[in-house]
Design a protein around this motif. Structure first.
Motif, short mmCIF file in Angstrom:
data_model
loop_
_atom_site.label_atom_id
_atom_site.label_comp_id
_atom_site.label_asym_id
_atom_site.label_seq_id
_atom_site.Cartn_x
_atom_site.Cartn_y
_atom_site.Cartn_z
N TYR A 1 -17.88 20.86 -16.76
CA TYR A 1 -18.35 19.66 -16.64
C TYR A 1 -17.20 18.40 -16.84
O TYR A 1 -17.92 17.39 -16.85
CB TYR A 1 -19.63 19.62 -17.70
CG TYR A 1 -20.61 20.75 -17.48
CD1 TYR A 1 -20.77 21.20 -16.28
CD2 TYR A 1 -21.20 21.11 -18.45
CE1 TYR A 1 -21.88 22.29 -16.21
CE2 TYR A 1 -22.25 22.28 -18.30
CZ TYR A 1 -22.29 22.78 -17.38
OH TYR A 1 -23.43 23.84 -17.01
N ILE A 2 -16.38 18.76 -17.19
CA ILE A 2 -15.13 17.69 -17.36
C ILE A 2 -14.28 18.01 -16.53
O ILE A 2 -13.27 18.88 -16.38
CB ILE A 2 -14.62 17.67 -18.68
CG1 ILE A 2 -15.80 17.47 -20.13
CG2 ILE A 2 -13.75 16.63 -18.90
CD1 ILE A 2 -15.30 17.70 -21.29
N ASP A 3 -13.91 17.02 -15.36
CA ASP A 3 -13.12 17.13 -14.36
C ASP A 3 -11.65 16.97 -14.93
O ASP A 3 -11.24 16.41 -15.85
CB ASP A 3 -13.57 15.90 -13.31
CG ASP A 3 -12.58 16.16 -12.12
OD1 ASP A 3 -11.47 15.81 -11.94
OD2 ASP A 3 -13.45 16.37 -11.10
N ASP A 4 -10.83 17.96 -14.30
CA ASP A 4 -9.44 17.87 -14.70
C ASP A 4 -8.52 16.49 -14.45
O ASP A 4 -7.71 16.38 -15.02
CB ASP A 4 -8.64 18.84 -13.72
CG ASP A 4 -9.19 20.25 -14.11
OD1 ASP A 4 -9.40 20.59 -15.15
OD2 ASP A 4 -8.65 21.61 -13.63
N ARG A 5 -9.11 15.67 -13.66
CA ARG A 5 -8.53 14.25 -13.50
C ARG A 5 -8.73 13.46 -14.70
O ARG A 5 -7.98 12.54 -14.99
CB ARG A 5 -9.20 13.79 -12.20
CG ARG A 5 -8.70 14.29 -10.80
CD ARG A 5 -9.42 13.76 -9.64
NE ARG A 5 -10.90 14.37 -9.53
CZ ARG A 5 -11.86 14.44 -8.53
NH1 ARG A 5 -11.25 13.53 -7.65
NH2 ARG A 5 -12.92 14.55 -8.63
N PHE A 6 -9.68 13.71 -15.57
CA PHE A 6 -9.71 13.16 -16.79
C PHE A 6 -8.51 13.53 -17.62
O PHE A 6 -7.98 12.50 -18.57
CB PHE A 6 -10.71 13.50 -17.74
CG PHE A 6 -12.22 12.74 -17.19
CD1 PHE A 6 -12.21 11.46 -17.44
CD2 PHE A 6 -13.06 13.25 -16.89
CE1 PHE A 6 -13.45 10.73 -17.22
CE2 PHE A 6 -14.29 12.80 -16.37
CZ PHE A 6 -14.31 11.55 -16.45
N ALA A 7 -7.44 14.37 -17.13
CA ALA A 7 -6.28 14.62 -18.18
C ALA A 7 -5.21 14.16 -17.14
O ALA A 7 -4.29 13.85 -17.75
CB ALA A 7 -6.30 16.21 -18.23
N LEU B 1 -7.06 14.15 -24.87
CA LEU B 1 -7.07 15.48 -24.52
C LEU B 1 -8.05 16.10 -25.38
O LEU B 1 -8.81 17.01 -24.76
CB LEU B 1 -5.65 16.05 -24.29
CG LEU B 1 -4.62 15.61 -23.37
CD1 LEU B 1 -3.21 16.34 -23.54
CD2 LEU B 1 -5.17 15.68 -22.12
N LEU B 2 -7.80 16.09 -26.51
CA LEU B 2 -8.70 17.04 -27.66
C LEU B 2 -10.20 16.44 -27.33
O LEU B 2 -11.17 17.35 -27.36
CB LEU B 2 -8.19 16.50 -28.96
CG LEU B 2 -8.94 16.76 -29.96
CD1 LEU B 2 -9.07 18.48 -30.27
CD2 LEU B 2 -9.04 16.27 -31.40
N GLU B 3 -10.43 15.25 -27.27
CA GLU B 3 -11.86 14.58 -27.06
C GLU B 3 -12.49 14.89 -25.80
O GLU B 3 -13.78 14.60 -25.54
CB GLU B 3 -12.04 13.14 -27.32
CG GLU B 3 -11.84 12.86 -28.94
CD GLU B 3 -11.69 11.53 -29.22
OE1 GLU B 3 -11.92 10.79 -28.47
OE2 GLU B 3 -11.25 11.32 -30.36
N LYS B 4 -11.85 15.44 -24.86
CA LYS B 4 -12.23 15.97 -23.52
C LYS B 4 -12.38 17.50 -23.19
O LYS B 4 -12.45 17.99 -22.21
CB LYS B 4 -11.75 15.05 -22.27
CG LYS B 4 -11.96 13.72 -22.52
CD LYS B 4 -11.36 12.91 -21.27
CE LYS B 4 -11.59 11.13 -21.28
NZ LYS B 4 -11.10 10.72 -22.58
N GLY B 5 -11.94 18.08 -24.52
CA GLY B 5 -11.75 19.61 -24.21
C GLY B 5 -10.90 20.27 -23.75
O GLY B 5 -10.82 21.44 -23.46
N PHE B 6 -9.73 19.64 -23.53
CA PHE B 6 -8.47 20.16 -22.97
C PHE B 6 -7.47 20.76 -23.99
O PHE B 6 -6.60 21.36 -23.26
CB PHE B 6 -7.71 18.94 -22.29
CG PHE B 6 -8.50 18.62 -21.05
CD1 PHE B 6 -8.56 19.33 -19.85
CD2 PHE B 6 -8.84 17.14 -20.88
CE1 PHE B 6 -9.31 18.95 -18.69
CE2 PHE B 6 -9.77 16.61 -19.87
CZ PHE B 6 -9.96 17.60 -18.65
#
Length: 490
Positions: free
Chosen positions: A265-271, A449-454
């Motif tokens: 549910y969290i797109d890789d482009r957020f990283a 990164l932490l707060e988006k689950g990466f």
């Protein structure tokens, strides 16, 4: 003796003549206030109409009996501001936001303390409610360095959802929400599961900026921030801060984000970068505004089908020591005419004619009037500023893009905002400056990164370890020392 008295009399006469001549000179050349405002560097190229507006403003000041003019040609250049002020370059009025640079300017004694003066200017003082003035006071009420342009002064976060999405999935609870309920992020999980299962949405949840200094945590309503890695747990009565990594609500948040990431549910482009506002969002989180419903319905990426949007509240709305300073005016500590500075602010905050000039420009050249009196800007007219960077939102005429009850909404929004537990507290990082700098580097590397689950299950522990290695515990000790003094003085 007669000769001596004659010399004394001659000297007195000369001094008298000189003192009489000075006001005449002042009338010939009124003092020019330099107003460093928000805009684009090289403003004479990007806003060719600015010179004509400046002339009109100064004509208004002259016709209304003010003994000064204003240089409006200066624009914001934050890279050089401290150098300019350290060199005592001619600056009188400065537009600022609530970044850390504001605190740097205060600590450097670059800003004028107007705490004993501002109430003497009734137009200015009465234009801003007392509860908002109280958020600005420093040093236990002994200092006031900035005047907000006065817009939304509370901070809160809402999640926007297109009406068509709610109708499609039968999300009546969201569609019929009356904005009194404070939602938690984990309550969105079933909706995200259902919406993303169709494959029709690029982004499940558009993240707002997360943990910021001196404000409630954007997406966790139970943490008050001291800085980006230290906060107070509002679920307890504690007056001691902790590293956010040790606060249960933060730990739960990270765990939730890990589960969202694992589920896709969290797109890789957020990283990696590449998230844009033109993408297809299921949920869109952003700061609430008093006219939030109008704002979200104007967003093309949310209202593609013309059915409009609804929103739910993710946090309450808080007042803290920086929330009203998203945009503010301040004065150079070395200005020779703080009286003129405050006279100008007094007029700008209470005289609609002047506020309209500074905000919209010249009628017929830069804007026209609709039948209801609202302002309609002329496209590409050569002059463009916004209320948040220019004037008290209550003073100028409304624009045709504003809701007709905009001012009433702003007043209600600010009146109902809740005072933060840390209202009045500003963390002085000077005693631990090196450690804060090192910790901020860790925050930049890990937190997003932490707060988006990466960073996975071990990410929280790794983040904490990196903060401690950078000196976070020393920073925390200093923060709690200052907090103890703050709470003891209340």
């Amino acid at each position: 003796m007669k000769k001596f008295l004659s010399l004394v009399l001659a000297l007195v006469l000369c001094l008298s003549v000189a003192s009489i001549a000075m006001p005449a000179s002042a009338e010939e050349a009124p003092y020019e206030l330099v107003w460093l405002r928000y805009g684009s560097v090289g403003t004479t190229d990007t806003q060719p109409g600015l010179g004509a507006v400046q002339d009109a403003v100064n004509e208004w000041l002259k016709n209304n009996g003010y003994n000064f003019t204003v240089d409006m040609m200066h624009v914001e250049d934050m890279n050089n501001l401290q150098v300019q002020m350290a060199a005592k370059e001619k600056l009188d009025i400065i537009w600022r936001n609530a970044s850390t640079l504001s605190d740097t300017l205060i600590r450097g004694n670059f800003l004028y303390n107007i705490v004993d003066l501002y109430k003497n200017y009734e137009g200015l003082y009465n234009s801003i409610p007392e509860n908002i003035w109280n958020t600005l006071l420093r040093e236990n009420g002994k200092a006031l360095y900035m005047i907000p342009t006065y817009k939304e002064c509370g901070i809160g976060v809402a999640i926007d959802v297109p009406v068509s999405v709610c109708e499609r999935f039968g999300w009546d609870e969201i569609l019929n929400d009356d904005h009194t309920k404070i939602w938690t992020l984990d309550e969105l999980t079933p909706y995200i599961e259902e919406g993303m299962a169709t494959g029709d949405y690029e982004i499940a949840y558009r993240f707002n900026t997360n943990f910021n200094s001196s404000r409630e945590y954007d997406q966790i309503d139970s943490i008050a921030a001291v800085n980006s890695f230290i906060g107070l747990d509002l679920t307890t009565d504690t007056q001691e801060a902790a590293l956010v990594t040790d606060i249960p609500a933060y730990q739960k948040y990270v765990e939730l984000m890990n589960s969202w990431n694992e589920a896709g549910y969290i797109d890789d482009r957020f990283a990696t970068g590449g998230i844009t506002d033109e993408m297809n969002f299921l949920f869109y989180a952003e700061a609430m505004t008093p006219d939030h419903a109008n704002q979200i319905n104007e967003r093309s990426q949310l209202n593609k089908d013309g059915k409009g949007c609804v929103y739910i509240r993710l946090t309450d709305t808080y007042l803290n020591s920086t929330s009203s300073l998203g945009s503010a005016m301040a004065f150079a500590s070395y200005t020779p005419h703080i009286d003129y500075c405050l006279e100008f602010m007094d007029a700008l905050y209470s005289k609609t004619e002047l506020a309209d000039l500074c905000l919209y420009g010249i009628e017929g050249t830069h804007y026209t009037r609709a039948e209801d009196g609202r302002v309609e800007r002329i496209a590409d007219s050569g002059y463009r500023f916004d209320a948040w960077s220019c004037a008290n939102v209550m003073t100028p005429s409304l624009a045709t893009t504003d809701a007709v009850d905009k001012k009433e909404k702003y007043a209600k929004f600010n009146e109902e905002a809740k005072p933060s537990k840390l209202l009045g507290f500003i963390f002085d990082t000077e005693p631990v400056a090196a450690e804060v700098l090192a910790c901020n580097a860790v925050v930049s590397e890990h937190q997003g990164l932490l707060e988006k689950g990466f960073m996975g299950e071990d990410g929280l522990a790794a983040y904490r370890e990196a903060l401690v290695s950078a000196g976070a515990e020393k920073v925390l000790e200093e923060a709690n020392r200052q907090l103890a003094e703050f709470f003891a003085a209340k």
